[in-house]
Design an enzyme around this catalytic site. Structure first.
Site, mmCIF file in Angstrom:
data_model
loop_
_atom_site.group_PDB
_atom_site.id
_atom_site.type_symbol
_atom_site.label_atom_id
_atom_site.label_comp_id
_atom_site.label_asym_id
_atom_site.label_seq_id
_atom_site.Cartn_x
_atom_site.Cartn_y
_atom_site.Cartn_z
ATOM 1 C CG ASP A 208 76.189 -97.304 95.299
ATOM 2 O OD1 ASP A 208 76.376 -98.164 94.653
ATOM 3 O OD2 ASP A 208 76.029 -97.234 96.505
ATOM 4 C CD GLU A 209 79.121 -104.522 93.786
ATOM 5 O OE1 GLU A 209 79.889 -105.292 92.931
ATOM 6 O OE2 GLU A 209 77.990 -104.437 92.939
#
Length: 313
Positions: A223-224
């Site tokens: 989720d970066e």
């Protein structure tokens, strides 16, 4: 058995010969939609405007010939079967035409080979298309994230490297932002990975909506995300973007019939103020992002005190 649709561009100055060709195609199980052209200009126009499966061409016409038609087809970039159907072509010229790119030639006085040639060339064109699509897919997966359609870590690293080179040469500043989603793990844990994938897709769309055409948004993994602002010369420009992103996540995501509250934490690093190497900039932006996540303040700008403290033995 239903006839096979066939979109044919016919380069021919004889209407009668064109109708005879179309009749033979129909008898062979095709349902041709065709346009007849007899000049270079009209052929170029129809190649640009139409979607074709095959090109048939007479060998010699008053102001046009198969060689010029082949040149136009090559210039268009289209990979279409090109079959010469002629009453005047000799063996030597036929060989010359095949070397120039024609896929086959049929004599108008003996069209027994017409249908087998058409069927063969359509099959081979489909094979070439599938091979190109497979190659394009491999190329795409090398540089893009298939879930979000954003650039991946590899492509982002290349663009960041280019930005550093340009920044050094032109004495230009730019901003790097690293972003992590807040509470994303809860989505995967409670709703499953399919819901997590949907959340990532929606998050990517919201981030992109905050960007300009010149900016790069990439999914770095999990989720970066990372954002390159090549024209952000001052901290103010980067903070404006950071605030826009945070505001974009103020509205919950819609996953199925559920509203999912996911926030964002961002770290900002500036070139060359916070580093003049790609790895130094990434570490600086990461450090600022983790500080923003720790303090739950939305975003932080890098400062030296955020660097990890050395371990004293």
């Amino acid at each position: 058995m239903l006839p096979t649709p066939l979109r044919a561009l016919i380069v021919e100055d004889s209407e009668d010969d064109t109708l005879l060709l179309v009749k033979q195609l129909r008898q062979g199980g095709f349902m041709p939609e065709y346009t007849r052209v007899e000049t270079a200009d009209t052929m170029r126009q129809h190649l640009e405007q139409g979607a074709w499966d095959i090109v048939f061409a007479d060998f010699t016409m008053p102001h046009f010939d198969a060689f010029k038609a082949l040149d136009l087809l090559r210039a268009s970039g289209l990979d279409l079967p090109f079959i010469i159907v002629s009453g005047t072509i000799g063996e030597d010229r036929a060989v010359q035409a095949m070397k120039a790119g024609a896929h086959d030639y049929i004599m108008k006085s003996n069209t027994a080979r017409l249908l087998p040639a058409v069927e063969r060339e359509l099959r081979e064109a489909q094979v070439r298309l599938e091979r190109r699509q497979a190659q394009e897919r491999v190329q795409y997966l090398a540089y893009y994230d298939p879930l979000t359609d954003l650039p991946n870590r590899t492509l982002f690293a290349d663009r960041l490297h280019q930005a550093v080179r340009i920044g050094r040469r032109e004495k230009q500043c730019f901003a790097l932002l690293v972003m992590d989603l807040d509470r994303f793990k809860d989505v995967n844990d409670t709703l499953g990975h399919h819901a997590g994938d949907q959340a990532l897709q929606q998050a990517a769309a919201r981030i992109k909506a905050c960007m300009r055409e010149s900016d790069t948004v990439a999914r770095m993994g999990g989720d970066e995300f990372a954002i390159l602002l090549p024209t952000a010369s001052y901290l103010d420009g980067a903070t404006v973007v950071a605030r826009k992103i945070i505001e974009a996540f103020a509205t919950p995501l819609q996953i199925g019939d559920q509203n999912i509250d996911i926030g964002a934490s961002l770290g900002i690093a500036l070139f060359p103020e916070h580093g003049n190497e790609t790895d130094i900039l990434m570490r600086a932006a990461d450090a600022a992002m983790y500080e923003a996540k720790r303090t739950q303040c939305g975003f932080e700008t890098y400062r030296s005190e955020l660097d990890p403290k050395p371990v004293i033995a």
